[in-house]
Design a protein around this motif. Structure first.
Motif, PDB file in Angstrom:
ATOM      1  N   GLU A 137       4.938  -6.719  -2.317  1.00 41.67           N
ATOM      2  CA  GLU A 137       4.516  -5.370  -2.725  1.00 41.67           C
ATOM      3  C   GLU A 137       5.048  -5.053  -4.119  1.00 41.67           C
ATOM      4  OE1 GLU A 137       2.650  -1.539  -1.603  1.00 41.67           O
ATOM      5  OE2 GLU A 137       2.468  -3.598  -0.921  1.00 41.67           O
ATOM      6  N   ASP A 138       6.318  -5.366  -4.356  1.00 45.34           N
ATOM      7  CA  ASP A 138       6.921  -5.116  -5.667  1.00 45.34           C
ATOM      8  C   ASP A 138       6.207  -5.914  -6.764  1.00 45.34           C
ATOM      9  OD1 ASP A 138       8.746  -3.407  -4.474  1.00 45.34           O
ATOM     10  OD2 ASP A 138      10.398  -4.866  -4.498  1.00 45.34           O
ATOM     11  N   THR A 141       2.610  -4.382  -7.368  1.00 45.87           N
ATOM     12  CA  THR A 141       2.501  -3.011  -7.889  1.00 45.87           C
ATOM     13  C   THR A 141       3.483  -2.731  -9.026  1.00 45.87           C
ATOM     14  OG1 THR A 141       4.011  -2.161  -6.200  1.00 45.87           O
ATOM     15  CG2 THR A 141       1.654  -2.144  -5.672  1.00 45.87           C
ATOM     16  N   SER A 145       3.247   3.787 -11.124  1.00 47.72           N
ATOM     17  CA  SER A 145       3.987   4.954 -10.639  1.00 47.72           C
ATOM     18  C   SER A 145       3.652   5.138  -9.155  1.00 47.72           C
ATOM     19  CB  SER A 145       3.570   6.202 -11.421  1.00 47.72           C
ATOM     20  OG  SER A 145       2.233   6.551 -11.103  1.00 47.72           O
ATOM     21  N   ASP A 146       4.405   6.006  -8.497  1.00 47.61           N
ATOM     22  CA  ASP A 146       4.113   6.307  -7.091  1.00 47.61           C
ATOM     23  C   ASP A 146       2.690   6.837  -6.937  1.00 47.61           C
ATOM     24  OD1 ASP A 146       6.616   5.461  -6.312  1.00 47.61           O
ATOM     25  OD2 ASP A 146       7.462   7.489  -6.163  1.00 47.61           O
ATOM     26  N   ASP A 147       2.268   7.699  -7.864  1.00 45.67           N
ATOM     27  CA  ASP A 147       0.902   8.236  -7.805  1.00 45.67           C
ATOM     28  C   ASP A 147      -0.135   7.135  -7.995  1.00 45.67           C
ATOM     29  OD1 ASP A 147       1.822  10.801  -7.350  1.00 45.67           O
ATOM     30  OD2 ASP A 147       1.564  11.463  -9.444  1.00 45.67           O
ATOM     31  N   GLU A 148       0.125   6.197  -8.908  1.00 45.97           N
ATOM     32  CA  GLU A 148      -0.807   5.094  -9.136  1.00 45.97           C
ATOM     33  C   GLU A 148      -0.867   4.170  -7.916  1.00 45.97           C
ATOM     34  OE1 GLU A 148      -0.737   4.356 -13.937  1.00 45.97           O
ATOM     35  OE2 GLU A 148       1.058   3.791 -12.782  1.00 45.97           O
ATOM     36  N   ARG A 149       0.262   3.953  -7.278  1.00 45.22           N
ATOM     37  CA  ARG A 149       0.282   3.137  -6.052  1.00 45.22           C
ATOM     38  C   ARG A 149      -0.559   3.810  -4.963  1.00 45.22           C
ATOM     39  NH1 ARG A 149       5.918   0.093  -4.947  1.00 45.22           N
ATOM     40  NH2 ARG A 149       6.379  -0.504  -7.082  1.00 45.22           N
ATOM     41  N   THR A 150      -0.379   5.116  -4.811  1.00 41.90           N
ATOM     42  CA  THR A 150      -1.151   5.867  -3.811  1.00 41.90           C
ATOM     43  C   THR A 150      -2.636   5.791  -4.126  1.00 41.90           C
ATOM     44  OG1 THR A 150       0.711   7.346  -3.395  1.00 41.90           O
ATOM     45  CG2 THR A 150      -1.472   8.146  -2.761  1.00 41.90           C
TER      46      THR A 150
END
Length: 189
Positions: A137-138, A141, A145-150
């Protein structure tokens, strides 16, 4: 990263930028599909490298995850859970059995079936499998950012749903065509 096609990186939204394999001209009508192909290939390659260190091959860890979470299962249940085919699951279970990570035991409710269950040796692997998936995962991704991952996750889920729906529509169309053919053969309309 190679850009092996003329004009790579030109055009809408830099289509072709950073391609790691040559993008054939015939794939020009499917840049998202080609990107999925490249991503899946690289993801599986890295998964294979990470899993090999703990004695597993890609896909086997998913079977183990289901068994650890759900407990013993019939092989047909694993086929459904993994959206696999019987032959592939048979090979996977046989390899896991030879490695000592699963064993078969008779089903207490169905004399014809056997249950596949994780062994104590496989339980020792669980933490390592979780670490492999976190590392994968690391790697996948990195830099998001957290938003981009979401957003990436939502986009991938949407693409999956599109294909699930297309497969269901195709199955429905084949079923309808079969019913029409059967009706035609019997003289009905």
């Amino acid at each position: 990263m190679t850009q092996s096609t003329p004009g790579a990186g030109e055009g809408p939204a830099g289509v072709g930028q950073g391609a790691t394999v040559p993008v054939p001209a015939a794939a020009g009508g499917g840049p998202v599909s080609h990107a999925i192909f490249r991503l899946a290939r690289l993801h599986r390659m890295f998964a294979g490298q990470l899993l090999r260190r703990i004695g597993l091959h890609p896909g086997q860890e998913l079977v183990m995850m289901h068994l650890w979470e759900l407990g013993p299962r019939r092989q047909t249940d694993l086929v459904r859970l993994m959206d696999s085919d019987a032959a592939t699951m048979t090979r996977t279970v046989r390899r896991l059995e030879q490695a000592g990570f699963v064993r078969r035991r008779p089903s207490p409710t169905d004399k014809r079936a056997s249950l596949i269950e994780p062994t104590a040796a496989s339980h020792a692997l669980r933490r390592e499998v979780e670490q492999v998936w976190s590392r994968l995962e690391d790697l996948s991704t990195a830099g998001l950012s957290d938003d981009e991952r979401t957003e990436a996750l939502h986009t991938l889920e949407r693409l999956e749903q599109n294909l699930v729906q297309a497969a269901a529509d195709a199955a429905d169309a084949m079923g309808a065509a079969g019913a029409t053919d059967a009706a035609g053969a019997s003289g009905e309309e």
